[in-house]
Design a protein around this motif. Structure first.
Motif, PDB file in Angstrom:
ATOM      1  N   LEU A  41       8.937  -1.352   2.710  1.00 42.42           N
ATOM      2  CA  LEU A  41       7.725  -1.966   2.128  1.00 42.42           C
ATOM      3  C   LEU A  41       7.398  -3.263   2.852  1.00 42.42           C
ATOM      4  O   LEU A  41       6.240  -3.567   3.143  1.00 42.42           O
ATOM      5  CB  LEU A  41       7.932  -2.215   0.639  1.00 42.42           C
ATOM      6  CG  LEU A  41       7.705  -0.979  -0.225  1.00 42.42           C
ATOM      7  CD1 LEU A  41       8.197  -1.206  -1.647  1.00 42.42           C
ATOM      8  CD2 LEU A  41       6.231  -0.620  -0.232  1.00 42.42           C
ATOM      9  N   ALA A  43      -9.230 -12.002   9.332  1.00 38.92           N
ATOM     10  CA  ALA A  43      -9.675 -12.840   8.217  1.00 38.92           C
ATOM     11  C   ALA A  43      -9.653 -14.312   8.627  1.00 38.92           C
ATOM     12  O   ALA A  43     -10.601 -15.059   8.360  1.00 38.92           O
ATOM     13  CB  ALA A  43      -8.755 -12.610   7.010  1.00 38.92           C
ATOM     14  N   LEU A  80       0.267  -4.462   7.799  1.00 42.71           N
ATOM     15  CA  LEU A  80      -1.039  -4.734   7.184  1.00 42.71           C
ATOM     16  C   LEU A  80      -1.489  -6.157   7.538  1.00 42.71           C
ATOM     17  O   LEU A  80      -2.630  -6.387   7.949  1.00 42.71           O
ATOM     18  CB  LEU A  80      -0.919  -4.584   5.664  1.00 42.71           C
ATOM     19  CG  LEU A  80      -2.230  -4.539   4.876  1.00 42.71           C
ATOM     20  CD1 LEU A  80      -2.985  -3.257   5.164  1.00 42.71           C
ATOM     21  CD2 LEU A  80      -1.958  -4.651   3.379  1.00 42.71           C
ATOM     22  N   LEU A 117      -4.865  -7.317   9.516  1.00 40.07           N
ATOM     23  CA  LEU A 117      -5.994  -7.926   8.794  1.00 40.07           C
ATOM     24  C   LEU A 117      -6.013  -9.444   8.921  1.00 40.07           C
ATOM     25  O   LEU A 117      -7.079 -10.056   8.983  1.00 40.07           O
ATOM     26  CB  LEU A 117      -5.941  -7.517   7.316  1.00 40.07           C
ATOM     27  CG  LEU A 117      -6.136  -6.027   7.041  1.00 40.07           C
ATOM     28  CD1 LEU A 117      -6.044  -5.757   5.554  1.00 40.07           C
ATOM     29  CD2 LEU A 117      -7.470  -5.561   7.588  1.00 40.07           C
ATOM     30  N   PRO A 150       4.423 -10.905  -3.080  1.00 43.27           N
ATOM     31  CA  PRO A 150       5.054  -9.627  -2.746  1.00 43.27           C
ATOM     32  C   PRO A 150       6.161  -9.779  -1.699  1.00 43.27           C
ATOM     33  O   PRO A 150       7.235  -9.185  -1.833  1.00 43.27           O
ATOM     34  CB  PRO A 150       3.889  -8.794  -2.196  1.00 43.27           C
ATOM     35  CG  PRO A 150       2.676  -9.388  -2.787  1.00 43.27           C
ATOM     36  CD  PRO A 150       2.961 -10.856  -2.939  1.00 43.27           C
ATOM     37  N   LEU A 207      -0.376 -15.277  -2.741  1.00 42.42           N
ATOM     38  CA  LEU A 207      -0.405 -14.135  -1.815  1.00 42.42           C
ATOM     39  C   LEU A 207       0.964 -13.905  -1.186  1.00 42.42           C
ATOM     40  O   LEU A 207       1.215 -12.871  -0.583  1.00 42.42           O
ATOM     41  CB  LEU A 207      -1.456 -14.387  -0.724  1.00 42.42           C
ATOM     42  CG  LEU A 207      -2.849 -14.757  -1.233  1.00 42.42           C
ATOM     43  CD1 LEU A 207      -3.800 -15.032  -0.085  1.00 42.42           C
ATOM     44  CD2 LEU A 207      -3.405 -13.656  -2.120  1.00 42.42           C
TER      45      LEU A 207
END
Lengths: 240, 250, 54
Positions: A215, A230, A222, A226, A191, A188
């Motif tokens: 980016l 989570a 993001l 999130l 990126p 994960l």
């Protein structure tokens, strides 16, 4: 009618005030705890320095070669160092039971988890960012590349802590949890690694790194939204 | 006569159903494989540029599609298991994972073997192959987490959450690898020639690909249903219906 | 027949990929079926043992 609406806004203000108080308390608690045993902070930074300094010994001292791979090496080392520090994020509280208390607090768990992640980033992420220019010099990076390196690490290390917190929460209390976290979380991180190292290279080759940085900012926002949710869900799963 | 689908959401009633249905899926998978292989070796024409070597496409592309497709299905089952707390859905998710991992490995293996004759190197840092490799890591992470946790209820929900986090990241990883690949275009050999070839595919090649993909799909369902039956047995072994059923089936 | 296996010189690669894919799929199928059979037997034996004890 106006009287009623002002009442509602007062109660909302009080509730928000409590939330910020809880957040501040979690962060200050974690920071004071970390400052008590300072060695953990230093081990992460020293791991980072050692890993980066090993590469020239392995690859050879040619300046041109080192300069071309500096960003990638520093970034991968930052990835590994921040992952190393992950296991301590929840495990101390899990072992002495304060994590269960944290789950019972009337404030939203995601907020408290965000506080812990922020404290963890301040302890393990920021030292890496501060050390990176020194290591960049070791690889012969130019001044603008160094600034870009620090900027990308500043944007990237919070994402490493945020996503890492999900892995740490999932593998709480498991035997061999440390290795397992790396298996869950490294894919994960890819990126962030690609855009981080790519930004430095793009700015060095004069192509400009606006695309990469925007980016990375998007990934950061993001993750900020999130990841606490989570990892709060993961904590509820692990602790029950 | 409306079928009460929820009847089958209970492991005890799903177990016999899966037992009856799985052999049929396996049988159709076998037939489709035979037809697909016949088509891919004897009917599909030789490619003017790549000669016979391109036939590897008939196993590489279906395997790659299946690896991505199974991961998404796995994440859906995991999400269902977490939202409705149905044990059977998380069992289905863990039943699918090994097959998905095997298809990912097959896709990587056949990709490398296809790359060697065509581009001279075993491993090409092509965007699709690299994302396939990362997908394999995600599968291994899912299975490792699930086997590391002893309590099956926590294992199901933890791996379910990991599958959900993973499925959100799959598109991000794919496009960041795509971005990374186009940036370093000079350095690595482009595998997009096969992309070009896909547009010039004849009718028969497309049909062969579809048949092979359906064969893999039916194969996956047969394997997943059989594996979910053994998972049901393992996890529900102390239930009454399992005892009765075992007494019946010597 | 020989030239069929030669696959225009790419025989090794074509049969290497199809062969490995087939091997993996067959092994997985066999393992899953055997796993279920041994599980049924083991649990069956346990159930019978418990019923004899009662």
């Amino acid at each position: 009618m106006k009287w009623v609406s002002s009442n509602i806004s007062i109660s909302v203000a009080i509730k928000v005030g409590f939330m910020f108080a809880a957040l501040k308390c979690v962060i200050s608690r974690d920071l004071t705890l970390a400052m008590r045993h300072r060695s953990d902070v230093l081990t992460t930074v020293f791991f980072f320095i050692i890993v980066v300094s090993l590469f020239p010994l392995g690859v050879g001292p040619e300046a041109e070669l080192l300069r071309s791979m500096a960003a990638g090496v520093v970034w991968v080392a930052a990835l590994l160092a921040s992952m190393l520090a992950l296991t301590r994020l929840f495990s101390d509280d899990y072992n002495d039971g304060t994590l269960e208390q944290l789950l019972l607090v009337p404030q939203p768990l995601a907020l408290l988890v965000f506080g812990k992640i922020l404290a963890h980033w301040l302890i393990s992420g920021v030292p890496l960012v501060l050390m990176s220019p020194l290591l960049g010099l070791q690889f012969g990076l130019g001044s603008d590349a160094l600034i870009m390196l620090v900027l990308t690490l500043l944007l990237g290390t919070p994402v490493l802590s945020l996503i890492g917190a999900i892995g740490a929460a999932l593998t709480l209390g498991l035997r061999g949890g440390g290795v397992l976290v790396s298996l869950l979380v490294l894919p994960l991180y890819i990126p962030v690694l690609i855009f981080g190292a790519g930004a430095v290279e793009a700015s060095a080759s004069g192509m400009g790194a606006q695309g990469h940085l925007s980016l990375m900012g998007a990934i950061l926002i993001l993750a900020l939204l999130l990841a606490p949710l989570a990892s709060a869900a993961a904590l509820r799963i692990s602790v029950e | 006569m409306s079928i009460n689908w929820f009847k089958y959401s209970a492991p005890s009633s799903f177990y016999p159903l899966a037992g009856k249905v799985a052999p049929w899926f396996a049988f159709t998978a076998a037939i489709l494989f035979v037809v697909g292989l016949y088509l891919s070796f004897f009917v599909a024409p030789t490619d003017y540029k790549q000669g016979e070597g391109y036939r590897i496409m008939f196993i590489h592309v279906p395997a790659a599609w299946m690896s991505m497709f199974i991961y998404i299905i796995m994440a859906c089952w995991a999400a269902a298991g977490m939202i409705w707390r149905t044990r059977l859905s998380s069992m289905m998710a863990s039943a699918l994972a090994p097959t998905g991992a095997i298809f990912t490995f097959i896709a990587l293996w056949t990709g490398a073997l296809w790359g060697k004759p065509m581009w001279g190197t075993w491993w090409v840092w092509d965007a699709r192959l690299t994302s396939e490799l990362i997908l394999l890591f995600l599968y291994i992470g899912f299975m490792a987490l699930e086997s590391a946790i002893d309590d099956p209820r926590r294992a199901a929900r933890a791996s379910g959450l990991l599958a959900l986090v993973g499925v959100i990241n799959v598109p991000i990883i794919y496009y960041s690898v795509q971005w990374w690949n186009t940036l370093h275009q000079g350095a690595s050999i482009k595998m997009s020639e096969s992309g070009g070839m896909e547009t010039s595919m004849t009718e028969i090649m497309l049909w062969t690909l579809l048949i092979m993909t359906f064969a893999c799909w039916f194969y996956t369902i047969a394997i997943a249903l059989t594996r979910v039956r053994s998972i049901i047995l393992e996890r529900e072994s102390n239930n009454v219906w399992v005892k009765e059923m075992l007494q019946g089936e010597r | 027949m020989a030239e069929f296996f030669a696959m225009g010189g790419h025989g090794f690669y074509v049969w290497g990929s199809f062969g490995v894919a087939a091997v993996f799929m067959i092994i997985e199928a066999v393992l899953v079926v055997r796993q279920k059979r041994t599980l049924v037997q083991r649990l069956g034996r346990m159930v019978r043992m418990n019923s004899e004890v009662e």
